[in-house]
Design a protein around this motif. Structure first.
Motif, PDB file in Angstrom:
ATOM      1  N   GLY A 141     -31.993  47.355 -46.110  1.00  0.00           N
ATOM      2  CA  GLY A 141     -32.030  46.173 -45.261  1.00  0.00           C
ATOM      3  C   GLY A 141     -33.139  45.207 -45.639  1.00  0.00           C
ATOM      4  N   GLU A 142     -34.202  45.736 -46.239  1.00  0.00           N
ATOM      5  CA  GLU A 142     -35.329  44.873 -46.608  1.00  0.00           C
ATOM      6  C   GLU A 142     -35.314  44.484 -48.080  1.00  0.00           C
ATOM      7  OE1 GLU A 142     -39.208  45.450 -45.263  1.00  0.00           O
ATOM      8  OE2 GLU A 142     -38.667  46.535 -43.430  1.00  0.00           O
ATOM      9  N   ILE A 143     -34.294  44.914 -48.819  1.00  0.00           N
ATOM     10  CA  ILE A 143     -34.248  44.623 -50.248  1.00  0.00           C
ATOM     11  C   ILE A 143     -34.300  43.121 -50.542  1.00  0.00           C
ATOM     12  CG2 ILE A 143     -32.611  44.606 -52.178  1.00  0.00           C
ATOM     13  CD1 ILE A 143     -34.381  47.016 -52.129  1.00  0.00           C
ATOM     14  N   PRO A 144     -33.558  42.262 -49.827  1.00  0.00           N
ATOM     15  CA  PRO A 144     -33.670  40.818 -50.146  1.00  0.00           C
ATOM     16  C   PRO A 144     -35.096  40.301 -50.044  1.00  0.00           C
ATOM     17  CG  PRO A 144     -31.752  41.231 -48.773  1.00  0.00           C
ATOM     18  CD  PRO A 144     -32.520  42.514 -48.803  1.00  0.00           C
ATOM     19  N   ALA A 145     -35.809  40.690 -48.977  1.00  0.00           N
ATOM     20  CA  ALA A 145     -37.190  40.229 -48.825  1.00  0.00           C
ATOM     21  C   ALA A 145     -38.096  40.858 -49.877  1.00  0.00           C
ATOM     22  CB  ALA A 145     -37.691  40.557 -47.422  1.00  0.00           C
ATOM     23  N   LEU A 146     -37.836  42.126 -50.224  1.00  0.00           N
ATOM     24  CA  LEU A 146     -38.671  42.799 -51.218  1.00  0.00           C
ATOM     25  C   LEU A 146     -38.479  42.201 -52.612  1.00  0.00           C
ATOM     26  CD1 LEU A 146     -38.286  46.525 -50.100  1.00  0.00           C
ATOM     27  CD2 LEU A 146     -40.372  45.162 -50.039  1.00  0.00           C
ATOM     28  N   TYR A 147     -37.245  41.827 -52.943  1.00  0.00           N
ATOM     29  CA  TYR A 147     -37.008  41.236 -54.258  1.00  0.00           C
ATOM     30  C   TYR A 147     -37.707  39.878 -54.419  1.00  0.00           C
ATOM     31  CZ  TYR A 147     -33.690  44.705 -55.969  1.00  0.00           C
ATOM     32  OH  TYR A 147     -33.122  45.857 -56.442  1.00  0.00           O
ATOM     33  N   ARG A 148     -37.926  39.183 -53.290  1.00  0.00           N
ATOM     34  CA  ARG A 148     -38.627  37.898 -53.378  1.00  0.00           C
ATOM     35  C   ARG A 148     -40.102  38.083 -53.724  1.00  0.00           C
ATOM     36  NH1 ARG A 148     -35.099  36.372 -49.032  1.00  0.00           N
ATOM     37  NH2 ARG A 148     -36.642  37.043 -47.494  1.00  0.00           N
ATOM     38  N   ALA A 193     -26.991  51.827 -52.769  1.00  0.00           N
ATOM     39  CA  ALA A 193     -28.362  51.752 -53.277  1.00  0.00           C
ATOM     40  C   ALA A 193     -28.377  51.690 -54.804  1.00  0.00           C
ATOM     41  CB  ALA A 193     -29.165  52.958 -52.793  1.00  0.00           C
ATOM     42  N   GLY A 194     -27.457  52.403 -55.446  1.00  0.00           N
ATOM     43  CA  GLY A 194     -27.374  52.340 -56.892  1.00  0.00           C
ATOM     44  C   GLY A 194     -26.956  50.964 -57.385  1.00  0.00           C
ATOM     45  N   TRP A 195     -26.068  50.299 -56.640  1.00  0.00           N
ATOM     46  CA  TRP A 195     -25.657  48.946 -57.002  1.00  0.00           C
ATOM     47  C   TRP A 195     -26.832  47.980 -56.970  1.00  0.00           C
ATOM     48  CZ3 TRP A 195     -20.789  45.775 -56.338  1.00  0.00           C
ATOM     49  CH2 TRP A 195     -19.700  46.428 -56.901  1.00  0.00           C
ATOM     50  N   LEU A 196     -27.726  48.200 -56.018  1.00  0.00           N
ATOM     51  CA  LEU A 196     -28.885  47.310 -55.865  1.00  0.00           C
ATOM     52  C   LEU A 196     -30.070  47.774 -56.697  1.00  0.00           C
ATOM     53  CD1 LEU A 196     -28.649  46.735 -52.022  1.00  0.00           C
ATOM     54  CD2 LEU A 196     -27.961  45.162 -53.832  1.00  0.00           C
ATOM     55  N   HIS A 197     -29.877  48.832 -57.511  1.00  0.00           N
ATOM     56  CA  HIS A 197     -30.925  49.354 -58.392  1.00  0.00           C
ATOM     57  C   HIS A 197     -32.198  49.680 -57.590  1.00  0.00           C
ATOM     58  CE1 HIS A 197     -32.680  50.366 -62.171  1.00  0.00           C
ATOM     59  NE2 HIS A 197     -33.694  49.536 -62.002  1.00  0.00           N
ATOM     60  N   VAL A 198     -31.970  50.450 -56.514  1.00  0.00           N
ATOM     61  CA  VAL A 198     -33.088  50.862 -55.676  1.00  0.00           C
ATOM     62  C   VAL A 198     -33.523  52.257 -56.100  1.00  0.00           C
ATOM     63  CG1 VAL A 198     -33.823  51.421 -53.332  1.00  0.00           C
ATOM     64  CG2 VAL A 198     -32.321  49.457 -53.743  1.00  0.00           C
ATOM     65  N   ALA A 199     -34.800  52.416 -56.420  1.00  0.00           N
ATOM     66  CA  ALA A 199     -35.345  53.736 -56.741  1.00  0.00           C
ATOM     67  C   ALA A 199     -35.606  54.478 -55.439  1.00  0.00           C
ATOM     68  CB  ALA A 199     -36.637  53.591 -57.539  1.00  0.00           C
TER      69      ALA A 199
END
Length: 701
Positions: A545-552, A524-530
């Protein structure tokens, strides 16, 4: 289990699961709860390391005691008018109750379970009562002719009798598992069983105890009820009202009875000693079938009553010294005494390479070996499973699984096989020899202290593929030099092969569904997720799991709504300034400005009632908003409260509801209980001038 690490067809077989360990033979070993093997342990009772012997205070003659949680010792004195309390941890006595006002007089026996004190009287109308430990209030009573409801006691057959049953408690015991209370009726020589509420369950033991003088009872963790017959010096064992066995006690004056979680029965002695005689009275141990297990080493002296509390500690009452001695239950390595060597063996079932003439490579052990302990590993090859055992050719795996042969006999026969030279405390070891399709392992556990070596897994690698294959062929021509060089290179192989396997499998560390614990948070730290450090792993895994869709959709209204919903479980409300142009009047507009401001680059996030209720959760939501919102905007976070507050954040249907009394209430003239009103009663008994429910937790007498 056989697997491949995709390196030149090298394979490995792992022993690390309970079902795999059990295919082999464990002699003098036990399975660890977290997986693996260690030397067997046995429970012992010895002088408590924390609590000193408890000297009883002066006063009326003590007649019984019980031990509750804490631990707390309760002492009942002659006449049943007084109960003393002793805080074992603090080492202090307190006067607790005066039973003159309780309605239960003349109590002579005492028991305890789960916050309830049970007292039995030998005479009077009320023979049994339950007292709340918390309040000192009498919860229920049972009289001489029936249970607490007034119904007659059942016969041994379970049918009710209309005849009065006069009974007198000689001893009491509780079943810690089910909560049943057992009363020894010494007048009628039978056992009475009640449930935790005082209702009769069964009467049993009348025929079996007809000519006996029962003096003590105990209940084991398995539900067996033991009764001590002092006249014939024997112990009866009952289960569900039926006698399952009896055995003799070769003691002059047996007294006191207890049974521990392993089914071991403890019997004390009360015979007097002549002046000047050496103390030779002990607490004696017996198995479930009556086999003598010897005296308890940690105690010498008379034991007029024995009691094992819910924690497992044993308490022995020495009337001669007016003391109760706590004995601590602890586990020690079985099979040895002070300074003795303790050992156990594990013989594995065959590990099958599936190929003939296999040259096995190495063994890797995951083990911990404390000081004064060691592991010895040896092995045996075979092209088939049939070997000569005790003068006959037998299938070795079938022999290991034969339950009709005593494990100690098996261990002697297996040790006679032609095992390799043992290696001491190996972590990563080469397997020498010509090899074979099958390999069996013998692992010897040795300890001379109080800690056992622990073996968590064994991995056998095949075929032989050492680093020697990377050297020029000249280094393999001489057999002696080849063996030395192969062992020397294995040192470097041990260090480097682990790194190679880590690199080969590094991709799995980037899969949120495959990692857990610190690795999941590292990802999660690698993906800079708060995220909140207190998040459960499943919630964080779902977010990743939803980070790719959320970043869009990051920085949009929908993206912010979705990420807060993932964290809180509910979708919030977002109010932007342009949405407030619907104000119908200046007054409404003024209210909007006060609540949401008029900055066109500001928006407000409204959390529903109960959504992110803790301050730490709201801090995480604020961090999510700050990380996800456009840089040129400002945001406010407003947790909605469950009440009506005019001109504040009050929204009908969201955190405010208008209701009216139901028709049933209107017809009966009743009242409506508000939405935020909770009716509860978690007490176990009533209070005078306080909460009480007659017929439920309070009895009027």
């Amino acid at each position: 289990m056989t697997a491949s690490d995709n390196r030149e067809d090298e394979r490995y077989i792992v022993l690390n699961r309970p079902d795999m360990w059990r295919r082999g033979l464990m002699a003098g070993l036990r399975e660890l709860p977290e997986g693996g093997l260690a030397l067997s342990e046995k429970p012992v009772y010895a002088a408590h390391s924390v609590y000193a012997p408890i000297k009883l205070p002066p006063g009326e003659e003590p007649v019984d005691f019980a031990v509750g949680l804490g631990p707390t010792l309760y002492l009942l004195r002659e006449g049943g008018r007084r109960l003393d309390l002793y805080d074992v941890a603090a080492g202090r006595w307190f006067d607790m109750l005066d039973f003159v006002v309780s309605g239960l007089q003349g109590a002579t026996r005492l028991a305890y379970r789960d916050g309830m004190l049970y007292l039995a009287a030998g005479t009077g109308e009320r023979r049994l009562g339950a007292i709340s430990e918390l309040t000192g209030q009498l919860v229920w009573t049972a009289d001489a002719s029936g249970d607490r409801t007034g119904r007659p006691w059942p016969h041994a057959s379970g049918e009710a009798s209309n005849e009065p049953l006069d009974w007198r408690a000689g001893a009491m015991a509780v079943d810690w598992r089910e909560g049943s209370l057992y009363v020894l009726d010494r007048l009628q020589r039978r056992m009475l069983q009640l449930d935790a509420t005082g209702r009769a369950v069964r009467v049993f033991g009348r025929e079996e105890l007809d000519d006996a003088q029962p003096s003590a009872i105990a209940v084991s963790a398995a539900g067996d009820v033991y009764v001590l017959d002092g006249l014939h010096r024997r112990v009866h064992r009952f289960r569900e009202g039926l006698e399952k066995g009896r055995f003799g006690i070769p003691l002059a004056a047996p007294a006191g009875l207890a049974a521990d979680a392993d089914g071991v029965v403890y019997v004390g002695e009360s015979r007097p000693l002549s002046d000047g005689a050496e103390e030779d009275r002990y607490i004696h141990r017996y198995g479930t079938l009556g086999e003598p297990l010897g005296p308890l080493p940690g105690y010498r002296g008379p034991a007029h009553k024995l009691f094992i509390g819910e924690s497992g500690d044993l308490y022995a009452w020495n009337r001669e010294q007016s003391a109760i001695v706590p004995l601590q239950r602890r586990s020690v390595l079985a099979g040895g005494g002070s300074g003795q060597l303790i050992e156990g063996y594990y013989f594995s079932a065959a590990l099958d390479s599936t190929e003939a003439a296999m040259r096995w490579h190495k063994l890797v052990l995951d083990a911990s070996v404390p000081d004064n302990a060691q592991l010895e590993v040896s092995w045996l090859y075979g092209e088939h499973k049939r070997l000569e055992l005790q003068g006959a050719v037998r299938d070795l795996d079938a022999y290991l699984a034969d339950s009709s042969i005593d494990p100690s006999v098996k261990a002697i026969a297996l040790n006679a096989l032609d095992w390799s030279e043992a290696r001491l405390n190996p972590r990563d070891m080469l397997l020498s020899g010509i090899g074979g399709r099958y390999i069996w392992l013998r692992i010897r556990f040795i300890a001379s202290g109080d800690r056992s070596p622990e073996l968590r897994s064994v991995t056998a690698w095949c075929p032989r593929q050492s680093y020697l294959r990377y050297m020029p062929a000249v280094y393999s021509e001489d057999q002696n030099g080849r063996d030395f060089l192969e062992r020397y290179l294995s040192l470097f192989e041990t260090f480097l092969s682990a790194s190679e396997r880590t690199i080969d499998r590094i991709a799995r560390w980037f899969d949120a569904d495959a990692v857990s614990g610190e690795y999941l948070r590292w990802l999660a730290g690698w993906l800079h997720v708060a995220y909140d450090e207190n998040w459960p792993e499943e919630k964080l895994r779902r977010l990743l799991g939803e980070i790719p869709a959320l970043y869009r959709i990051r920085g949009t209204r929908e993206g912010l709504l979705r990420i807060i919903e993932l964290y809180t479980g509910e979708r919030p409300f977002i109010v932007e300034t342009f949405q407030l142009r619907c104000a119908a009047s200046a007054e409404v507009r003024e209210t909007f400005v006060r609540l949401f401001g008029e900055d066109p680059y500001r928006f407000t996030v409204l959390l529903k009632t109960g959504q992110a209720g803790e301050e730490s959760e709201r801090r995480t939501v604020r961090r999510l908003i700050e990380d996800d919102k456009p840089a040129h905007t400002a945001a406010s976070l407003v947790p909605l409260q469950p009440w009506i507050y005019l001109d504040r954040h009050t929204y009908l249907g969201v955190n405010t509801y208008l209701s009216r009394p139901s028709s049933a209430m209107e017809e009966t003239g009743g009242a409506v209980i508000g939405q935020d009103t909770l009716l509860t009663d978690d007490g176990k008994s009533g209070f005078v001038q306080g909460k009480s429910s007659v017929g439920l937790d309070t009895v009027l007498i």
